[in-house]
Design a protein around this motif. Structure first.
Motif, mmCIF file in Angstrom:
data_model
loop_
_atom_site.group_PDB
_atom_site.id
_atom_site.type_symbol
_atom_site.label_atom_id
_atom_site.label_comp_id
_atom_site.label_asym_id
_atom_site.label_seq_id
_atom_site.Cartn_x
_atom_site.Cartn_y
_atom_site.Cartn_z
ATOM 1 N N ILE A 292 8.785 98.584 -17.604
ATOM 2 C CA ILE A 292 9.024 97.212 -17.149
ATOM 3 C C ILE A 292 10.482 96.826 -17.366
ATOM 4 O O ILE A 292 11.126 96.232 -16.491
ATOM 5 N N ALA A 293 11.022 97.169 -18.545
ATOM 6 C CA ALA A 293 12.417 96.853 -18.843
ATOM 7 C C ALA A 293 13.364 97.584 -17.897
ATOM 8 O O ALA A 293 14.347 97.009 -17.406
ATOM 9 N N PHE A 294 13.059 98.855 -17.591
ATOM 10 C CA PHE A 294 13.908 99.633 -16.690
ATOM 11 C C PHE A 294 13.881 99.035 -15.286
ATOM 12 O O PHE A 294 14.921 98.904 -14.622
ATOM 13 N N ALA A 295 12.690 98.649 -14.825
ATOM 14 C CA ALA A 295 12.582 98.058 -13.497
ATOM 15 C C ALA A 295 13.332 96.739 -13.413
ATOM 16 O O ALA A 295 13.983 96.444 -12.397
ATOM 17 N N SER A 296 13.273 95.953 -14.483
ATOM 18 C CA SER A 296 13.923 94.646 -14.468
ATOM 19 C C SER A 296 15.437 94.757 -14.607
ATOM 20 O O SER A 296 16.184 94.185 -13.810
ATOM 21 N N GLN A 297 15.874 95.508 -15.631
ATOM 22 C CA GLN A 297 17.292 95.526 -15.968
ATOM 23 C C GLN A 297 18.123 96.470 -15.098
ATOM 24 O O GLN A 297 19.350 96.362 -15.109
ATOM 25 N N TRP A 298 17.497 97.366 -14.359
ATOM 26 C CA TRP A 298 18.279 98.253 -13.500
ATOM 27 C C TRP A 298 17.885 98.106 -12.042
ATOM 28 O O TRP A 298 18.712 97.747 -11.209
ATOM 29 N N TRP A 299 16.622 98.353 -11.713
ATOM 30 C CA TRP A 299 16.224 98.377 -10.302
ATOM 31 C C TRP A 299 16.358 96.994 -9.666
ATOM 32 O O TRP A 299 17.027 96.837 -8.630
ATOM 33 N N ILE A 300 15.757 95.977 -10.271
ATOM 34 C CA ILE A 300 15.844 94.629 -9.697
ATOM 35 C C ILE A 300 17.251 94.075 -9.833
ATOM 36 O O ILE A 300 17.777 93.429 -8.918
ATOM 37 N N ARG A 301 17.885 94.327 -10.978
ATOM 38 C CA ARG A 301 19.217 93.756 -11.205
ATOM 39 C C ARG A 301 20.256 94.298 -10.233
ATOM 40 O O ARG A 301 21.157 93.570 -9.814
ATOM 41 N N THR A 302 20.150 95.580 -9.864
ATOM 42 C CA THR A 302 21.137 96.168 -8.962
ATOM 43 C C THR A 302 20.810 95.938 -7.495
ATOM 44 O O THR A 302 21.714 95.863 -6.662
ATOM 45 N N ARG A 303 19.518 95.810 -7.150
ATOM 46 C CA ARG A 303 19.130 95.682 -5.754
ATOM 47 C C ARG A 303 18.842 94.242 -5.329
ATOM 48 O O ARG A 303 18.991 93.900 -4.161
ATOM 49 N N TYR A 304 18.416 93.427 -6.275
ATOM 50 C CA TYR A 304 18.120 92.030 -5.962
ATOM 51 C C TYR A 304 18.764 91.120 -7.009
ATOM 52 O O TYR A 304 18.066 90.453 -7.785
ATOM 53 N N PRO A 305 20.102 91.106 -7.075
ATOM 54 C CA PRO A 305 20.784 90.358 -8.136
ATOM 55 C C PRO A 305 20.503 88.863 -8.099
ATOM 56 O O PRO A 305 20.415 88.221 -9.140
ATOM 57 N N SER A 306 20.375 88.284 -6.901
ATOM 58 C CA SER A 306 20.106 86.849 -6.823
ATOM 59 C C SER A 306 18.737 86.511 -7.411
ATOM 60 O O SER A 306 18.580 85.516 -8.132
ATOM 61 N N TRP A 307 17.733 87.343 -7.109
ATOM 62 C CA TRP A 307 16.414 87.129 -7.683
ATOM 63 C C TRP A 307 16.459 87.310 -9.196
ATOM 64 O O TRP A 307 15.847 86.542 -9.936
ATOM 65 N N PHE A 308 17.219 88.315 -9.647
ATOM 66 C CA PHE A 308 17.322 88.582 -11.077
ATOM 67 C C PHE A 308 17.913 87.390 -11.814
ATOM 68 O O PHE A 308 17.402 86.969 -12.855
ATOM 69 N N GLN A 309 18.999 86.830 -11.301
ATOM 70 C CA GLN A 309 19.654 85.705 -11.967
ATOM 71 C C GLN A 309 18.760 84.472 -12.016
ATOM 72 O O GLN A 309 18.796 83.705 -12.977
ATOM 73 N N LYS A 310 17.941 84.302 -10.989
ATOM 74 C CA LYS A 310 17.139 83.076 -10.899
ATOM 75 C C LYS A 310 15.825 83.180 -11.659
ATOM 76 O O LYS A 310 15.366 82.194 -12.263
ATOM 77 N N TYR A 311 15.192 84.357 -11.662
ATOM 78 C CA TYR A 311 13.820 84.443 -12.165
ATOM 79 C C TYR A 311 13.627 85.386 -13.359
ATOM 80 O O TYR A 311 12.570 85.344 -13.997
ATOM 81 N N ASN A 312 14.614 86.253 -13.669
ATOM 82 C CA ASN A 312 14.366 87.257 -14.697
ATOM 83 C C ASN A 312 14.061 86.642 -16.058
ATOM 84 O O ASN A 312 13.086 87.010 -16.719
ATOM 85 N N TYR A 313 14.879 85.696 -16.484
ATOM 86 C CA TYR A 313 14.683 85.115 -17.807
ATOM 87 C C TYR A 313 13.419 84.255 -17.890
ATOM 88 O O TYR A 313 12.681 84.344 -18.887
ATOM 89 N N PRO A 314 13.115 83.426 -16.889
ATOM 90 C CA PRO A 314 11.836 82.703 -16.957
ATOM 91 C C PRO A 314 10.624 83.636 -16.978
ATOM 92 O O PRO A 314 9.665 83.383 -17.706
ATOM 93 N N VAL A 315 10.678 84.723 -16.189
ATOM 94 C CA VAL A 315 9.563 85.668 -16.189
ATOM 95 C C VAL A 315 9.447 86.361 -17.545
ATOM 96 O O VAL A 315 8.349 86.548 -18.085
ATOM 97 N N GLY A 316 10.595 86.746 -18.119
ATOM 98 C CA GLY A 316 10.580 87.371 -19.437
ATOM 99 C C GLY A 316 10.005 86.444 -20.495
ATOM 100 O O GLY A 316 9.198 86.868 -21.340
ATOM 101 N N ALA A 317 10.406 85.168 -20.469
ATOM 102 C CA ALA A 317 9.863 84.206 -21.432
ATOM 103 C C ALA A 317 8.370 84.000 -21.216
ATOM 104 O O ALA A 317 7.600 83.855 -22.183
ATOM 105 N N ALA A 318 7.934 83.993 -19.954
ATOM 106 C CA ALA A 318 6.515 83.823 -19.661
ATOM 107 C C ALA A 318 5.703 85.018 -20.160
ATOM 108 O O ALA A 318 4.600 84.848 -20.705
#
Length: 363
Positions: A292-318
């Motif tokens: 999960i961490a690899f998918a979030s911090q590398w795959w999503i972060r490099t391919r969907y940076p706008s989604w990562f900036q907007k939703y990564n931290y709220p999803v992680g907290a959830a």
């Protein structure tokens, strides 16, 4: 985080910056203009007033008064001067552990308490395992109780070290409620599953592995430190290995200095060694967490940076909050924290006849 930046951040926590009449201070920080590099989460935090320094000092003073009462009331064998040394070590540790958390997003907990703390108190209070436990609690485990997410944020203003007032209040209330709930929960679990917790194997649900490891550390360092870890003794290289640890990052630093294109600065030695030491205890759940961490911090972060900036931290907290709620609920409703368990029907993913993760038992 360079030593100069650490010192600059630390100087913000001085008595000169205390505003005792915090009710006259709206606590609002200056909004950065035209800074595209600012963290979006931090930008949202700027909309809330800061907790003044007086709130931090008041919390510290109340805790500093209550702690010795608890120490002597529980017959911990830890003297008052040992408690003072523990607090001083905690103050120093915050600098380095805060930088570690800010740079790597790795925050160590009591389960990974550094042996250095056990070693110090082992020689300060020889033959006192209980004192060793309490010393570690007050010198090291105090750090994870505070969220230093904005402590070392470079682009921020002079009040970076503060939390917004709602966040400060929520963390304080959560800490108090968590302490009360955890106390009654652990008492209930111990009363109803004492034999299981004391066994070597445990069950597919209950295990005393972590508290027993903590207890073993206290006995080894608090009761037998001179006999086991002094120079010439069987485990003398445990404390001597700190000299190796001081030298270990130097080769990578030299490589990065003379061959910067190799990016040896990405090789963070403390985290590499800490992860390697923890690899032997990996379970299928640990592997899922890694994926999960690899998918979030590398795959999503490099391919969907706008989604990562907007939703990564709220999803992680959830995910974190949801996991804690589920653990608390399952402990009582399913796994028998109060004595009677109501287990799920047995199937491949709910291995009632052995370990849920299907780990092998000890031979």
């Amino acid at each position: 985080m360079s030593p100069s930046n650490l010192c600059k951040q630390w100087k913000e926590f001085t008595w000169n910056n205390v505003k005792w009449k915090f009710w006259n201070d709206d606590g609002m920080r200056e909004q950065p203009m035209g800074n595209e590099d600012i963290d979006p989460h931090y930008a949202q935090m700027l909309k809330y007033p800061d907790a003044p320094n007086s709130w931090y000092y008041a919390t510290f003073m109340v805790s500093f008064v209550v702690a010795p009462v608890v120490i002597y009331k529980n017959d911990s064998t830890l003297p008052w001067w040992g408690f003072v040394i523990a607090v001083v070590l905690a103050t120093i540790s915050i600098l380095f552990l805060g930088a570690l958390s800010a740079v790597t997003n790795v925050t160590l907990s009591i389960r990974e308490s550094p042996v250095s703390i056990n070693m110090i108190t082992g020689y300060l209070h020889p033959g006192k395992p209980m004192a060793n436990m309490y010393f570690v609690l007050y010198s090291y485990s105090t750090f994870p109780r505070i969220d230093f997410e904005t402590l070392f944020n470079p682009p921020c203003s002079r009040y970076d070290t503060k939390l917004p007032r709602p966040a400060f209040t929520a963390q304080l209330i959560g800490t108090l409620l968590g302490a009360i709930l955890n106390y009654f929960l652990i008492i209930s679990i111990i009363d109803n599953h004492r034999d299981t917790l004391l066994s070597v194997q445990g069950t597919n649900i209950w295990s005393g592995q972590q508290p027993q490891a903590y207890n073993s550390q206290a006995i080894a360092w608090g009761g037998l430190s001179h006999e086991l870890f002094s120079v010439g003794m069987r485990y003398q290289w445990v404390p001597l290995s700190y000299l190796v640890g001081l030298v270990a990052p130097v080769p990578f630093w030299l490589v990065h200095r003379y061959w910067p294109k190799l990016r040896a600065d990405y090789l963070f030695v403390p985290i590499i060694w800490w992860s390697a030491g923890s690899a032997g205890a990996l379970t299928p759940w640990s592997c899922l967490t890694f994926m999960i961490a690899f998918a979030s911090q590398w795959w999503i972060r490099t391919r969907y940076p706008s989604w990562f900036q907007k939703y990564n931290y709220p999803v992680g907290a959830a995910l974190d909050g949801g996991t804690q709620v589920m653990v608390f609920s399952l402990s009582f409703a399913v796994e028998g924290a109060t004595g009677t368990s109501h287990l799920f029907p047995a199937w491949w993913g709910a291995n009632q006849g052995g370990n849920y993760d299907r780990c092998l038992y000890l031979g």
